[in-house]
Design a protein around this motif. Sequence first.
Motif, PDB file in Angstrom:
ATOM      1  N   ILE A 157       0.854  -1.185   0.000  1.00 15.54           N
ATOM      2  CA  ILE A 157       0.000   0.000   0.000  1.00 15.54           C
ATOM      3  C   ILE A 157       0.891   1.236   0.000  1.00 15.54           C
ATOM      4  O   ILE A 157       1.830   1.331   0.796  1.00 15.54           O
ATOM      5  N   ALA A 158       0.572   2.163  -0.877  1.00 16.94           N
ATOM      6  CA  ALA A 158       1.313   3.422  -0.980  1.00 16.94           C
ATOM      7  C   ALA A 158       0.357   4.577  -0.719  1.00 16.94           C
ATOM      8  O   ALA A 158      -0.802   4.558  -1.147  1.00 16.94           O
ATOM      9  N   ASP A 159       0.862   5.573  -0.024  1.00 14.25           N
ATOM     10  CA  ASP A 159       0.101   6.791   0.261  1.00 14.25           C
ATOM     11  C   ASP A 159       0.531   7.852  -0.754  1.00 14.25           C
ATOM     12  O   ASP A 159       1.599   8.457  -0.624  1.00 14.25           O
ATOM     13  N   VAL A 160      -0.287   8.050  -1.782  1.00 15.32           N
ATOM     14  CA  VAL A 160       0.070   8.907  -2.915  1.00 15.32           C
ATOM     15  C   VAL A 160      -0.813  10.152  -2.895  1.00 15.32           C
ATOM     16  O   VAL A 160      -2.043  10.053  -2.926  1.00 15.32           O
ATOM     17  N   LYS A 161      -0.176  11.292  -2.843  1.00 15.00           N
ATOM     18  CA  LYS A 161      -0.875  12.578  -2.939  1.00 15.00           C
ATOM     19  C   LYS A 161      -0.342  13.307  -4.173  1.00 15.00           C
ATOM     20  O   LYS A 161       0.870  13.424  -4.345  1.00 15.00           O
ATOM     21  N   PHE A 162      -1.249  13.778  -5.014  1.00 14.43           N
ATOM     22  CA  PHE A 162      -0.814  14.424  -6.248  1.00 14.43           C
ATOM     23  C   PHE A 162      -1.781  15.533  -6.621  1.00 14.43           C
ATOM     24  O   PHE A 162      -2.876  15.658  -6.062  1.00 14.43           O
ATOM     25  N   ARG A 163      -1.342  16.342  -7.580  1.00  9.77           N
ATOM     26  CA  ARG A 163      -2.101  17.510  -8.040  1.00  9.77           C
ATOM     27  C   ARG A 163      -2.237  17.446  -9.549  1.00  9.77           C
ATOM     28  O   ARG A 163      -1.284  17.112 -10.258  1.00  9.77           O
ATOM     29  N   VAL A 164      -3.420  17.801 -10.038  1.00  6.51           N
ATOM     30  CA  VAL A 164      -3.706  17.837 -11.472  1.00  6.51           C
ATOM     31  C   VAL A 164      -4.035  19.276 -11.854  1.00  6.51           C
ATOM     32  O   VAL A 164      -4.918  19.896 -11.263  1.00  6.51           O
ATOM     33  N   VAL A 165      -3.305  19.800 -12.841  1.00  4.35           N
ATOM     34  CA  VAL A 165      -3.539  21.154 -13.351  1.00  4.35           C
ATOM     35  C   VAL A 165      -4.188  21.022 -14.732  1.00  4.35           C
ATOM     36  O   VAL A 165      -3.649  20.335 -15.607  1.00  4.35           O
ATOM     37  N   TRP A 166      -5.350  21.664 -14.923  1.00 10.02           N
ATOM     38  CA  TRP A 166      -6.086  21.527 -16.168  1.00 10.02           C
ATOM     39  C   TRP A 166      -6.737  22.852 -16.549  1.00 10.02           C
ATOM     40  O   TRP A 166      -6.811  23.787 -15.746  1.00 10.02           O
ATOM     41  N   GLN A 167      -7.175  22.922 -17.799  1.00  6.66           N
ATOM     42  CA  GLN A 167      -7.899  24.082 -18.286  1.00  6.66           C
ATOM     43  C   GLN A 167      -8.869  23.620 -19.368  1.00  6.66           C
ATOM     44  O   GLN A 167      -8.796  22.489 -19.864  1.00  6.66           O
ATOM     45  N   ILE A 168      -9.766  24.514 -19.725  1.00 10.23           N
ATOM     46  CA  ILE A 168     -10.687  24.223 -20.827  1.00 10.23           C
ATOM     47  C   ILE A 168      -9.904  24.242 -22.139  1.00 10.23           C
ATOM     48  O   ILE A 168      -9.090  25.131 -22.377  1.00 10.23           O
ATOM     49  N   ASP A 169     -10.158  23.252 -22.986  1.00  8.61           N
ATOM     50  CA  ASP A 169      -9.466  23.180 -24.270  1.00  8.61           C
ATOM     51  C   ASP A 169      -9.937  24.330 -25.160  1.00  8.61           C
ATOM     52  O   ASP A 169     -11.119  24.396 -25.523  1.00  8.61           O
ATOM     53  N   GLY A 233     -13.639  18.163 -23.555  1.00 15.10           N
ATOM     54  CA  GLY A 233     -13.128  19.499 -23.825  1.00 15.10           C
ATOM     55  C   GLY A 233     -12.196  20.010 -22.745  1.00 15.10           C
ATOM     56  O   GLY A 233     -12.150  21.214 -22.487  1.00 15.10           O
ATOM     57  N   VAL A 234     -11.444  19.107 -22.103  1.00 13.29           N
ATOM     58  CA  VAL A 234     -10.536  19.456 -21.014  1.00 13.29           C
ATOM     59  C   VAL A 234      -9.118  19.143 -21.459  1.00 13.29           C
ATOM     60  O   VAL A 234      -8.849  18.080 -22.049  1.00 13.29           O
ATOM     61  N   LEU A 235      -8.194  20.043 -21.169  1.00 14.87           N
ATOM     62  CA  LEU A 235      -6.781  19.872 -21.506  1.00 14.87           C
ATOM     63  C   LEU A 235      -5.989  19.733 -20.215  1.00 14.87           C
ATOM     64  O   LEU A 235      -5.983  20.640 -19.375  1.00 14.87           O
ATOM     65  N   ILE A 236      -5.328  18.574 -20.033  1.00 12.40           N
ATOM     66  CA  ILE A 236      -4.521  18.316 -18.837  1.00 12.40           C
ATOM     67  C   ILE A 236      -3.132  18.912 -19.065  1.00 12.40           C
ATOM     68  O   ILE A 236      -2.421  18.526 -19.992  1.00 12.40           O
ATOM     69  N   LEU A 237      -2.761  19.863 -18.218  1.00 17.73           N
ATOM     70  CA  LEU A 237      -1.480  20.551 -18.378  1.00 17.73           C
ATOM     71  C   LEU A 237      -0.348  19.887 -17.610  1.00 17.73           C
ATOM     72  O   LEU A 237       0.783  19.832 -18.090  1.00 17.73           O
ATOM     73  N   GLN A 238      -0.631  19.360 -16.422  1.00 15.03           N
ATOM     74  CA  GLN A 238       0.447  18.798 -15.605  1.00 15.03           C
ATOM     75  C   GLN A 238      -0.145  17.896 -14.535  1.00 15.03           C
ATOM     76  O   GLN A 238      -1.236  18.141 -14.022  1.00 15.03           O
ATOM     77  N   VAL A 239       0.600  16.829 -14.242  1.00 12.76           N
ATOM     78  CA  VAL A 239       0.330  15.968 -13.088  1.00 12.76           C
ATOM     79  C   VAL A 239       1.570  16.009 -12.208  1.00 12.76           C
ATOM     80  O   VAL A 239       2.669  15.674 -12.659  1.00 12.76           O
ATOM     81  N   GLN A 240       1.414  16.418 -10.984  1.00 11.91           N
ATOM     82  CA  GLN A 240       2.543  16.619 -10.077  1.00 11.91           C
ATOM     83  C   GLN A 240       2.342  15.784  -8.821  1.00 11.91           C
ATOM     84  O   GLN A 240       1.333  15.935  -8.127  1.00 11.91           O
TER      85      GLN A 240
END
Length: 373
Positions: A157-169, A233-240
């Motif tokens: 089991i891993a404790d993973v915390k992450f952030r998704v940055v997105w905008q409208i395409d 219609g969503v553009l994923i800019l970054q996964v951190q």
Amino acid sequence: MSWSNQNNGGPWKSNPGPWGNGPSRPSGGSPDLEDVLRRGKERLKRWLPGGGIGGPAGLGLLALAAIAVWLLTGFYTVQPNEVGINQIFGRYTGKTDPGLRYNFPGPVGSVTVLPVTNRNSIDIGAVTRDESPRAGGLQLALDKPEESLMLTGDENIADVKFRVVWQIDPSRPEEFAFNLRNPQETVKAVAESAMREVIGKKNLSDILTTDRKVIEPAVQDLIQGVLNGYKAGVLILQVQLLSVDPPDQVIAAYRDVTSAQQDLQRQRNEADAYANSVVPGARGAAAQILQEAEGYKTQAVQEAQGQASRFAQVYAQYKNAPNVTRERIYLETMETVLGGAQKVIIDGKGPGVVPYLPLGSLDAPKAQTGGEK
């Protein structure tokens, strides 16, 4: 109360004041309200054909004015960071760029303005909130284990915390406007599912050490592919990745494992450094030995060939004069054998032993003299 002018005056004439007289208008002052309304009514009657507002022409003009005002409400402004989505009777008719634009006003038409260049972020596994001003405006992260705990490929089991940055395409804002009811929750659900899929294919030790830079682009591509399939219609800019840790119950043990792996890597680096310093010297020594062996080989072969050639030449002379050659070989052999030995000459033909001649003693001063020279 009648507003007509049949009583030779306004309402103040029919209703005198408590002192018996109505309020009088001073000469040269402004007209009272009754006069203003009466004059406006007379002008409106003269302007409208048909005798007043209640006539057909007056109603038509009022209708045209209302339609004109209604049409003017269709103008709208699109800001530089926005795109306008036009609809007529609920059907999409096109999108508009920044500037002053027009569309039929409601209920015939409608406009949805979307901020297509604004960046939005979603934290999964933790919720970041602002602390009160008394604490200096700090941000506190509240853990959400139901989102962050994920099963790895080696059943850990891993404790993973992450952030998704997105905008409208910007190229497909109409898909965002019509196909998503709750964009924030949709992106969050797809991102969490994609991260669980990627984490489920990797070992915990790799996740904690070497694969962090591999996980981020893999999750980003997977989220984008799913949302494109939904026509979101969503553009994923970054996964951190914010943090990747084992659960709190075993974090101490995994820290020991991580420390041991770091020690292993350090020792490997030291071994590689030692090998880089020793191996070139060993290779140089090996090359030297090989070169010496090649030289010895060449020398031995040449000496053997020379001796074989000398033997062949001696054999050819021996066939021509065997006795002379045999005698010469004997003398050369004796010279080689007895050349460095001490010699004593004894005359065995006389009646007795004669004094010997110490040739070795005689040769020694010469050798010593030659050494001094």
